[in-house]
Write an enzyme that holds these catalytic residues in place. Structure first.
Site, PDB file in Angstrom:
ATOM      1  N   HIS A  73      34.458  38.854  48.523  1.00 35.06           N
ATOM      2  CA  HIS A  73      35.008  39.972  49.286  1.00 35.06           C
ATOM      3  C   HIS A  73      33.975  40.616  50.209  1.00 35.06           C
ATOM      4  O   HIS A  73      34.326  41.415  51.064  1.00 35.06           O
ATOM      5  CB  HIS A  73      35.732  40.994  48.387  1.00 35.06           C
ATOM      6  CG  HIS A  73      34.847  41.879  47.566  1.00 35.06           C
ATOM      7  ND1 HIS A  73      34.519  41.603  46.263  1.00 35.06           N
ATOM      8  CD2 HIS A  73      34.256  43.046  47.851  1.00 35.06           C
ATOM      9  CE1 HIS A  73      33.747  42.567  45.795  1.00 35.06           C
ATOM     10  NE2 HIS A  73      33.573  43.460  46.738  1.00 35.06           N
ATOM     11  N   ASP A 103      35.937  35.260  43.287  1.00 36.98           N
ATOM     12  CA  ASP A 103      35.329  36.286  44.119  1.00 36.98           C
ATOM     13  C   ASP A 103      33.824  36.033  44.314  1.00 36.98           C
ATOM     14  O   ASP A 103      33.006  36.945  44.254  1.00 36.98           O
ATOM     15  CB  ASP A 103      35.573  37.693  43.543  1.00 36.98           C
ATOM     16  CG  ASP A 103      35.200  38.786  44.544  1.00 36.98           C
ATOM     17  OD1 ASP A 103      35.041  38.470  45.736  1.00 36.98           O
ATOM     18  OD2 ASP A 103      35.053  39.951  44.127  1.00 36.98           O
ATOM     19  N   GLY A 184      29.170  48.610  47.491  1.00 38.20           N
ATOM     20  CA  GLY A 184      27.884  48.300  48.128  1.00 38.20           C
ATOM     21  C   GLY A 184      26.992  47.539  47.162  1.00 38.20           C
ATOM     22  O   GLY A 184      26.124  46.777  47.554  1.00 38.20           O
ATOM     23  N   ASN A 185      27.217  47.765  45.860  1.00 31.84           N
ATOM     24  CA  ASN A 185      26.544  46.963  44.842  1.00 31.84           C
ATOM     25  C   ASN A 185      27.155  45.572  44.782  1.00 31.84           C
ATOM     26  O   ASN A 185      26.583  44.653  44.219  1.00 31.84           O
ATOM     27  CB  ASN A 185      26.733  47.578  43.440  1.00 31.84           C
ATOM     28  CG  ASN A 185      25.631  48.547  43.078  1.00 31.84           C
ATOM     29  OD1 ASN A 185      25.889  49.712  42.834  1.00 31.84           O
ATOM     30  ND2 ASN A 185      24.394  48.058  43.048  1.00 31.84           N
ATOM     31  N   SER A 186      28.349  45.442  45.333  1.00 29.46           N
ATOM     32  CA  SER A 186      29.089  44.181  45.250  1.00 29.46           C
ATOM     33  C   SER A 186      28.242  43.001  45.676  1.00 29.46           C
ATOM     34  O   SER A 186      27.673  43.003  46.764  1.00 29.46           O
ATOM     35  CB  SER A 186      30.325  44.232  46.152  1.00 29.46           C
ATOM     36  OG  SER A 186      31.332  44.944  45.524  1.00 29.46           O
ATOM     37  N   GLY A 239      51.006  24.805  37.357  1.00 32.38           N
ATOM     38  CA  GLY A 239      52.089  25.770  37.552  1.00 32.38           C
ATOM     39  C   GLY A 239      52.570  26.440  36.278  1.00 32.38           C
ATOM     40  O   GLY A 239      53.760  26.669  36.110  1.00 32.38           O
ATOM     41  N   VAL A 240      51.618  26.768  35.398  1.00 31.05           N
ATOM     42  CA  VAL A 240      51.993  27.428  34.141  1.00 31.05           C
ATOM     43  C   VAL A 240      51.231  28.735  33.990  1.00 31.05           C
ATOM     44  O   VAL A 240      50.066  28.829  34.358  1.00 31.05           O
ATOM     45  CB  VAL A 240      51.686  26.500  32.928  1.00 31.05           C
ATOM     46  CG1 VAL A 240      51.715  27.276  31.616  1.00 31.05           C
ATOM     47  CG2 VAL A 240      52.674  25.357  32.865  1.00 31.05           C
TER      48      VAL A 240
END
Lengths: 443, 469
Positions: A73, A103, A184-186, A239-240
């Site tokens: 992100h 992510d 900002g720590n991300s 698809g489960v």
């Protein structure tokens, strides 16, 4: 006697404190030089209009030739990435690979252009060995305040989040810490007192205090390996949706039952084609026993499924509603894209998005055809025509719109140039709407 | 020259006095035909499976026949009984209780809810005790003129002790739709924005209603100001309702006619795009499955040009209302439609049906021990939840806070597909399952539910032995 005890206690505390501070300083010294302050300029589309924004994030260099680990992100949609090393030197970077599912993202610093040979890198630890209560440090740029360190303990090593779409990796449990983590720590590292990176700080609960969450580094290690060898993380899909069996055991009064419950089977999925049904309990996948008594055990099941060989047949051993044994063979598919491409039509004043399996699920669509309208510019020809956000374009001038590529081709070759009227058939839910986008000819 | 000024002044003074006298005459004539309605409205509770709280409310009513029929606004029962409105998805479905009608002389008479017409915005109640009031006799005046003075009689709010208030207004605007709508400027406080409208001779013209959505000024979606105009609905529009009031009897409730299409104006631009600049009508964009329209073979893209030989057309969205009213108020089930399809006109015979019911008319099954209730799926819920229109089954309408089902994670809006080992397709299936559970008192109840496009299982831990129920 009491005095002695007192003195002893005092000195013990003092020494311990001294010891701790030394350890922290030592750990910091190891990781700090590898810390990166990241300021990407992102190109987004908002209300049908392209828009540039600058955001702030953090990252950590894990290879001395300039590879940086950060959050997806932070890096996604970035057109230009400026990194500031802990030496305050500015270096441009390029995005090597993104993995929205976990992510995570990998950047490569353009060392040559910055006149650098190599950069200091941090050592990656083993997050499986983490213990609750262990002291950890969070490094990064909280609210843009670069090169900050905060300290806390590991509050939990098995925090489970429901798969809610954005920024929630379904494949791992999360490390929870009370080390202060802010926006900002991300992407910044969470490190142990040995100075090894054990997690990537990713989320904080903003209305709570000292509730930060990091992705375990072992999850990141897999992503790094995949991106550096293949350019992306390839995942399998059947698809489960899975569910733990804790309560099902009690309902059946079978405390010894092992396996994982099928909660949901997506329509038109490999699982559905193979005859898997909600209510079945899967006990083995390709002879490998699987079980999830508690929901914290679900991520590892999802991870196992995601690593199944794409395009190959896999045998599922299961128990049906009556707990009779069954075997089903599933032809494993490749996981579709997480986020689709977006395309901006400046003449019409709309932005459109590719329909990914995820969008299909969220909008409860029966197929992947068409393009999703993600924005409409106020005052544009499209707005005038009554085109609205969230609708799907299924036909233009009687011709079906199959996908974004087809739409883009026709838009660029015809619609934007011919200045004619174009009739769109929009669909939202089960309701259609005609929208006539006026050309410029008659005006 | 001077003489004429004196004459003018004199006539003005006389007419002013005359008017004043008339006002008190009119008051005499009507004050006992306007009543203050008191009733209780249930407050929807999301924490319980039954409405427990209620609010006392007041409305103005007009006595309209000699059998005790009183006309008021639909505020008395706001839940929309037809599927098409998704605006009030969360209202109490219970009809108003303990209705009393209070006359100007202080006499109070109990009354019962009869029914309502949402299109006109009026509802009816009927007094059940002895009463002594003549109904208002309306004058059939079809066309009001702009600038025409009208008098309005209604109740002030509680802070004015519900006193009757009379004021003069003029028809300030006439909006021509299918029928003319007469608007008056209005800043008067009132108990229910509803009253009687009569002319300067004291002839009752119709009822007065001030209703409207407040729109935010200056906002992105804003258009129009805060002030709302009142409107006068003339007798001709509600005459038939007084003669035959709408009935409210759960599913047997009279409902308006329904075609089952979504439509949009067939604008000049669209007509030109299709190379038919002279065709005017209404463009069907969606045909609802299993609707009268689908059965009659209507298709998306058809342009409706005539209904029973009468031309219909729409150039903008607001023009569609007229068409909607024509369909809704058809007295016959069978209508003939002229349709423009491809490049020629065809005629279709359509058998209209009653408009599908909303959740408020749907049946409910309550399980007080497990702590939830379910309703059969109605079209408003199917639309709101974006389900396949063919979906059949039941949905969770309420969950009692902290009861067994709530603790297990059941949520309002979940569709129930199975209870224990039984498949659930109807409310009847639920009743059977509830009965079994009540008899067997199992330690766990398994629910198979659908939520946000996926399915999952919930296990309700019961505690029959230790229950206070």
């Amino acid at each position: 006697m009491r005095k002695f005890l007192f003195l002893f206690l005092i000195s013990a505390v003092l020494f311990a404190g001294d010891n701790l501070e030394k350890k922290i300083l030592k750990a910091r010294a190891k990781v700090f030089p590898a810390l990166v302050h990241i300021q990407p300029i992102k190109e987004l589309v908002d209300s049908g209009e392209p828009l540039k924004v600058q955001v702030t994030g953090s990252g950590v260099i894990f290879r001395s030739d300039g590879y940086v680990l950060t959050n997806n992100h932070v890096a996604e949609k970035a057109k230009f990435v400026l990194c500031t090393l802990s030496s305050k030197k500015e270096v441009e970077a390029e995005v090597v690979g993104l993995d929205p599912w976990t992510d995570l993202a990998i950047l490569k610093l353009k060392l040559k252009e910055a006149g650098l040979e190599s950069v200091p890198s941090a050592e990656l630890g083993d997050s499986d060995k983490l213990e609750v209560g262990q002291i950890v440090l969070a490094l990064g740029s909280p609210l843009g305040l670069a090169r900050s360190i905060s300290m806390g303990v590991v509050s939990s090593v098995d925090r489970y989040f429901e798969d809610l779409g954005e920024m929630t990796s379904p494949f791992n449990l999360w490390i929870q810490t009370d080390a202060a983590i802010n926006p900002g720590n991300s992407g910044g590292p969470l490190v142990d007192l040995e100075g090894k990176v054990i997690g990537i700080n990713s989320r904080a609960i903003t209305f709570g205090e000292n509730l930060g969450f990091a992705i375990p580094i072992n999850t990141a290690k897999y992503v790094i390996e995949q991106i550096l060898t293949k350019g992306e993380v390839e995942r399998a899909r059947i698809g489960v949706e899975w569910q733990e069996i804790k309560e099902y055991r009690m309902y059946l009064n079978r405390p010894d039952l092992e396996g994982v419950l099928i909660a949901s089977v997506e329509p038109n999925s490999p699982a559905q084609r193979a005859g898997l049904k909600p209510g079945y309990i899967v006990t083995k996948v390709n002879n490998h026993p699987v079980s999830a008594i508690y929901k914290e055990e679900l991520p590892k099941i999802r991870l196992l499924i995601s690593k199944l060989p794409v395009g190959k047949k896999v045998t599922f051993e299961l128990l049906d509603e009556n707990l009779s044994k069954k075997k089903k063979v599933v032809l494993v598919e490749r996981q579709g894209k997480f986020t689709g491409n977006e395309y901006y039509c400046s003449e019409w004043g709309i932005s459109v998005k590719e329909i990914t399996p995820r969008i299909m699920k969220n909008f409860q669509l029966s197929n992947q055809e068409g393009v999703l309208i993600s924005g409409v510019r106020l005052g544009s020809a499209a707005e005038e025509a009554g085109v609205f956000n969230g609708a799907i374009i299924i036909k233009i001038d009687g011709q079906p719109v199959k996908n974004l590529a087809m739409f883009k081709k026709r838009y660029e070759e015809e619609y934007r140039k011919d200045q004619k009227d174009h009739l769109l058939i929009l669909k939202i839910g089960d309701i259609n709407r005609f929208a006539l986008i006026k050309g410029k000819k008659k005006q | 020259m001077k003489k004429s000024v004196y004459v003018l002044l004199l006539t003005l003074m006389v007419s002013a006095l005359w008017a004043e006298n008339n006002w008190s005459k009119f008051y005499e004539k009507y004050h006992n035909k306007l009543v203050l309605i008191q009733y209780y409205e249930s407050i929807t509770s999301f924490e319980g499976i039954k409405d427990k709280e209620r609010l006392k409310r007041y409305l103005t009513g007009i006595v309209v026949d000699d059998k005790g029929l009183v006309m008021t606004t639909t505020d008395i029962y706001r839940a929309n009984i037809e599927f098409s409105s998704t605006t009030n998805l969360f209202m109490s479905g219970e009809i108003p209780s303990e209705i009393t009608v209070k006359f100007e002389d202080g006499k109070e008479i109990p009354a019962e809810f009869v029914g309502k017409d949402d299109d006109l915005g009026i509802a009816f109640i009927r007094m059940s005790g002895e009463f002594n009031a003549e109904p208002v006799e309306f004058l059939s005046e079809k066309d009001l003129k702009i600038g025409q003075p009208v008098l309005i009689l209604q109740h002030l709010p509680s802070s004015y002790d519900f006193a009757l208030t009379m004021f003069e207004r003029r028809i300030n605007a006439i909006v021509k739709k299918q029928k003319a709508v007469y608007y008056c400027e209005d800043k008067m406080p009132s108990v229910s924005n509803f009253g009687l409208a009569f002319d300067l001779k004291g002839n009752a013209l119709g009822f007065y209603l001030k209703k409207g959505q407040r729109r935010r000024v200056g906002m992105r979606f804003g258009a129009g100001g805060d002030a709302i105009m009142g409107k006068i609905i003339v007798y001709d529009e509600f005459k038939s309702l007084i003669e035959k009031p709408p009935v409210f009897r759960q599913k047997e409730t009279n409902r308006k006619k329904w075609l089952g299409v979504y439509m949009q104006p067939f604008t000049r631009d669209l007509a030109e795009y299709f190379g038919q600049p002279d065709v005017k009508g209404i463009l069907i964009n969606t045909v609802i499955k299993n609707s009268p329209a689908q059965k009659a073979g209507l298709l998306p893209g058809d342009v409706i040009t005539k209904i029973n030989e009468v031309t219909v057309e729409a150039e903008k969205d607001s023009d569609l209302d007229g068409f909607r009213q024509i369909i809704r108020n058809q007295s016959e089930e069978s209508i003939n439609m002229e349709i423009f399809r491809g490049n020629h006109f065809i005629t279709k015979k359509v058998m209209l049906s009653s408009s599908p019911i909303s959740q408020y008319l749907a049946e409910e099954a309550v399980n007080t021990e497990l702590g939830f209730s379910v309703k059969e799926l109605t079209r408003d819920i199917i639309l709101a939840k974006n389900l396949d229109p063919e979906t059949q089954g039941v949905w969770v309408s309420r969950v009692e806070q902290a009861a067994w089902a709530d603790v297990a994670g059941l949520r309002i809006g979940d569709l129930i597909k199975g209870i224990n080992e039984q498949e659930i397709n109807s409310l009847e299936d639920v009743r059977v399952a509830f009965k079994q559970i009540a008899e067997q008192k199992p330690a766990f109840v398994k629910l198979f539910i659908e939520r946000q496009g996926g399915t999952l299982f919930l296990f309700i831990k019961t505690n029959y032995n230790d229950s206070n129920n």
